[in-house]
Design a protein around this motif. Structure first.
Motif, PDB file in Angstrom:
ATOM      1  N   ALA A 168       0.708  -1.169  -0.137  1.00 45.04           N
ATOM      2  CA  ALA A 168      -0.057   0.382  -0.153  1.00 45.04           C
ATOM      3  C   ALA A 168       0.911   1.553  -0.266  1.00 45.04           C
ATOM      4  O   ALA A 168       0.616   2.151  -0.899  1.00 45.04           O
ATOM      5  N   SER A 169       2.219   1.239   0.338  1.00 45.46           N
ATOM      6  CA  SER A 169       3.077   2.518   0.963  1.00 45.46           C
ATOM      7  C   SER A 169       3.326   2.453  -0.678  1.00 45.46           C
ATOM      8  O   SER A 169       3.897   3.958  -1.325  1.00 45.46           O
ATOM      9  N   LEU A 170       3.975   1.478  -1.748  1.00 46.04           N
ATOM     10  CA  LEU A 170       3.950   1.521  -2.721  1.00 46.04           C
ATOM     11  C   LEU A 170       3.030   1.846  -3.436  1.00 46.04           C
ATOM     12  O   LEU A 170       2.982   3.515  -4.416  1.00 46.04           O
ATOM     13  N   TRP A 171       1.477   1.949  -3.336  1.00 47.82           N
ATOM     14  CA  TRP A 171       0.815   2.554  -4.191  1.00 47.82           C
ATOM     15  C   TRP A 171       1.430   4.142  -4.052  1.00 47.82           C
ATOM     16  O   TRP A 171       0.444   4.757  -4.747  1.00 47.82           O
ATOM     17  N   HIS A 172       0.950   4.388  -2.854  1.00 53.51           N
ATOM     18  CA  HIS A 172       0.716   5.547  -2.457  1.00 53.51           C
ATOM     19  C   HIS A 172       1.864   7.135  -2.651  1.00 53.51           C
ATOM     20  O   HIS A 172       1.647   7.862  -3.335  1.00 53.51           O
ATOM     21  N   ALA A 173       3.409   5.655  -2.993  1.00 57.09           N
ATOM     22  CA  ALA A 173       4.176   7.063  -3.018  1.00 57.09           C
ATOM     23  C   ALA A 173       4.481   6.907  -5.112  1.00 57.09           C
ATOM     24  O   ALA A 173       5.286   7.681  -4.938  1.00 57.09           O
ATOM     25  N   THR A 174       3.668   5.867  -5.578  1.00 56.73           N
ATOM     26  CA  THR A 174       3.740   6.620  -6.799  1.00 56.73           C
ATOM     27  C   THR A 174       3.054   7.468  -7.100  1.00 56.73           C
ATOM     28  O   THR A 174       2.364   7.518  -6.790  1.00 56.73           O
ATOM     29  N   PRO A 175       3.933   8.485  -7.915  1.00 53.94           N
ATOM     30  CA  PRO A 175       3.825   9.077  -8.963  1.00 53.94           C
ATOM     31  C   PRO A 175       3.170   9.210  -9.733  1.00 53.94           C
ATOM     32  O   PRO A 175       3.015   9.907 -11.061  1.00 53.94           O
ATOM     33  N   ALA A 176       1.785   8.874  -9.128  1.00 56.02           N
ATOM     34  CA  ALA A 176       0.265   8.901  -9.817  1.00 56.02           C
ATOM     35  C   ALA A 176      -0.923   9.576  -9.756  1.00 56.02           C
ATOM     36  O   ALA A 176      -0.865   9.182  -8.722  1.00 56.02           O
ATOM     37  N   GLU A 177      -2.141   9.741 -11.096  1.00 54.79           N
ATOM     38  CA  GLU A 177      -3.324  10.302  -9.513  1.00 54.79           C
ATOM     39  C   GLU A 177      -3.911   8.892  -9.500  1.00 54.79           C
ATOM     40  O   GLU A 177      -3.849   7.657 -10.207  1.00 54.79           O
ATOM     41  N   PRO A 178      -4.438   8.819  -8.215  1.00 62.37           N
ATOM     42  CA  PRO A 178      -5.057   8.039  -7.752  1.00 62.37           C
ATOM     43  C   PRO A 178      -5.649   6.988  -9.143  1.00 62.37           C
ATOM     44  O   PRO A 178      -5.515   5.596  -9.040  1.00 62.37           O
TER      45      PRO A 178
END
Length: 369
Positions: A122-132
């Motif tokens: 989940a941290s990877l998902w949040h840290a990825t620089p892209a819109e949700p």
């Protein structure tokens, strides 16, 4: 939201002669949710339990160097994805030209129960620089359910517009799911989608100890090429330094707590197991909509494998949503038989025991002292 409406509990143990609260608790056994396909897509984000987690909130075990190393590798992986072109402008069903991938397009978090794999994913998902809307997060079961709801081609088109697909609890339980997911991930990799997954088994070993493993070993080996394995060692944090899970309560205590807790459900455990057979697992999340606590009377051993696997999915949805579980009867570590715990689905059953135990701890405050 689910179209199901709260209903008074009919199948649970009878409450006291005079109600403790004005309204009877909900009954999960009375709910029959219907979930549209667009909700399945929109809900492919980290669940509430992991909505606020980040790499800097992960607490590595100082005795396990693989844990801080995982944070370092995943942080670099997220940064390397970079912002998507025209971020925020693509739509779910937009197509893009295929991108030729060089080397693994994903990372595979391998480790035991409770070492923080889902926290890191989940941290990877949040840290990825892209819109949700350009990132997707779901369990393996939710991904296969999405294909069932949209169809294979539409699922490929939908997810091909994403920068990242995170798959939690990656497990291959039958040849059909293996071929399905292998084909889906291959198409997504061709379209430039980065992958990340968690499981309790290395990619090349996914079929070991499972049914008909020889029939789909080649498909498993093909899947493993898409991932860089990242081992995470450690003990189950849910039991690290925490008190033992509370013993089961009496039927009376559980019933009183259900009536006294706003938003609680109350069901007899055998009746709930019967009801789960009538609801597709893709709807188990909707089954728990608006619940503040689950109260179960008469917990008994799960009678068969199919019932056990459905209970695993429900336990995952309750854990994701941080819904405490108060129960009478047998303790949760007695749910599954020795044969089940030694069989091909043992990893799922141990995960369910771990998560239900954590939720039982959370439910202690519901019982009046």
């Amino acid at each position: 939201m689910s179209s199901s409406q709260p209903s008074p509990s009919k199948s649970a143990a009878q409450g006291p002669s005079s109600p403790i609260a004005d309204a009877a608790p909900f009954s999960l056994s009375a709910r029959e949710p219907h979930v549209p396909a667009d909700r399945l897509v929109a809900e492919m984000v980290p669940p509430p339990r992991f909505d606020s987690v980040r790499f800097d909130t992960y607490i590595p075990d100082p005795q396990q160097p693989s844990q801080p190393e995982a944070v370092r590798v995943l942080s670099a992986f997220a940064a390397g994805l970079g912002p998507a072109p025209e971020a925020g402008k693509r739509r779910w069903f937009a197509k893009k030209a295929p991108v030729k991938a060089s080397g693994p397009r994903g990372v595979y978090l391998d480790g035991g129960y409770g070492v923080g794999k889902t926290h890191l994913l989940a941290s990877l998902w949040h840290a990825t620089p892209a819109e949700p809307q350009l990132k997707a997060f779901g369990t393996f079961v939710e991904l296969t359910n999405l294909v069932g709801a949209l169809g294979f081609r539409q699922t490929v088109d939908t997810l091909s517009g994403h920068r990242l697909l995170c798959i939690d609890e990656f497990e291959l339980d039958d040849p059909g799911d293996t071929v399905l997911v292998s084909s889906l991930l291959s198409r997504l990799v061709e379209n430039g989608v980065a992958l990340a997954a968690t499981s309790n088994t290395l990619p090349g070993k996914l079929g070991e100890g499972r049914f008909a493993a020889a029939d789909f070993l080649r498909e498993i080996q093909g899947l493993s090429a898409h991932f860089r394995p990242l081992r995470i060692d450690g003990e189950d944090y849910r039991h690290r330094g925490l008190p033992e899970a509370p013993p089961p309560y009496t039927d009376e205590q559980v019933t009183k707590a259900a009536y006294a807790t706003e938003g609680a459900s109350l069901d007899a455990f055998p009746a709930l197991l019967d009801h789960l057979a009538k609801v597709h697992p893709s709807r188990y999340g909707a089954l728990t909509d608006d619940l503040k606590a689950v109260c179960l009377t008469g917990v008994t051993p799960v009678p068969d494998q199919s019932t056990a696997l459905r209970l695993v999915v429900l336990a995952d949805r309750l854990y994701d949503r941080e819904v405490p579980v108060l129960a009478s009867g047998l303790p949760f570590d007695k749910l599954f038989s020795e044969e089940m715990l030694n069989g091909g689905y043992r990893k799922k059953y141990f995960r369910a025991i771990s998560r239900l135990t954590a939720l039982a701890r959370d439910a202690k405050g519901l019982v009046a002292q």
